[in-house]
Motif scaffolding. Sequence first.
Motif: not given
Length: 238
Positions: A103-111, A114-117, A146-153, A157-162
């Motif tokens: 993978v090129s990048q990873i975006v953790p998302i809170f749905t 999600c149990v984890v906050r 090194v793949p990018k690790l983005l700040e969690p969204l 928020q995530f779905i509105e971004q390109d």
Amino acid sequence: MKQVRLHQNAPLETNNTFVLDNYASHHLAKVLRFAQGQNITLFNGDGYDYQANVLSAGKQCEVSILSRSFNSSESSLSLTLAQGVAKGEKMDFLIQKAVELGVSQIVPIFTQHCVVRLKGEKLKKRLQHWRKIIIGACEQSGRSIVPKLLEPLDFDQFIEQDFGRKFVLHHRAQKSLLAFEKTNQATIIIGPEGGLSEFEIQTAIECGAQPLLLGARVLRTETASLAAIANMQMLWGS
């Protein structure tokens, strides 16, 4: 003996000496008990491997950088994993294997499920932990970018971004990967242990994500993530 690969977050130049950072020095001297005079491979994320000779193996290891060579291990598919944050070691495992699979990048998302906050200092420490896992996976798998690790969204928020061409996994979708045209850029959206909610799936589709079916069986989040990445790499990447 397996070739030792170490990441260094610093410029690397051939025909120069270089002192490894404290973590790499400790790992080389105390964990691997590496001897002076042997060769290792360094990388810093620029896409190249640097062959180096160990001049001293102690508290601060010094090496001589001998040569630089292009690393051709990267996939032709630019792949983003948007992963619903899973619990503990399961998320660690997901990140490690996703990096190994290219993978090129990873975006953790809170749905919603999600149990984890994570917030504040706990989030900062977890991100540092995940970055170490990414580095380790690059060292092990032979990657030099090194793949990018983005700040969690949050999901909304995530779905509105390109993030380019998106695919949302759920077991009631109708199309498999074979039904889609080849692309050189893709984003996989996967829920946590409880999956994505019906609202989230519908929102993703309304925002342009393609619903994607992996098979007739309902998969755990870690299985679905890795199976989707592997299938996309096989069909569209490397």
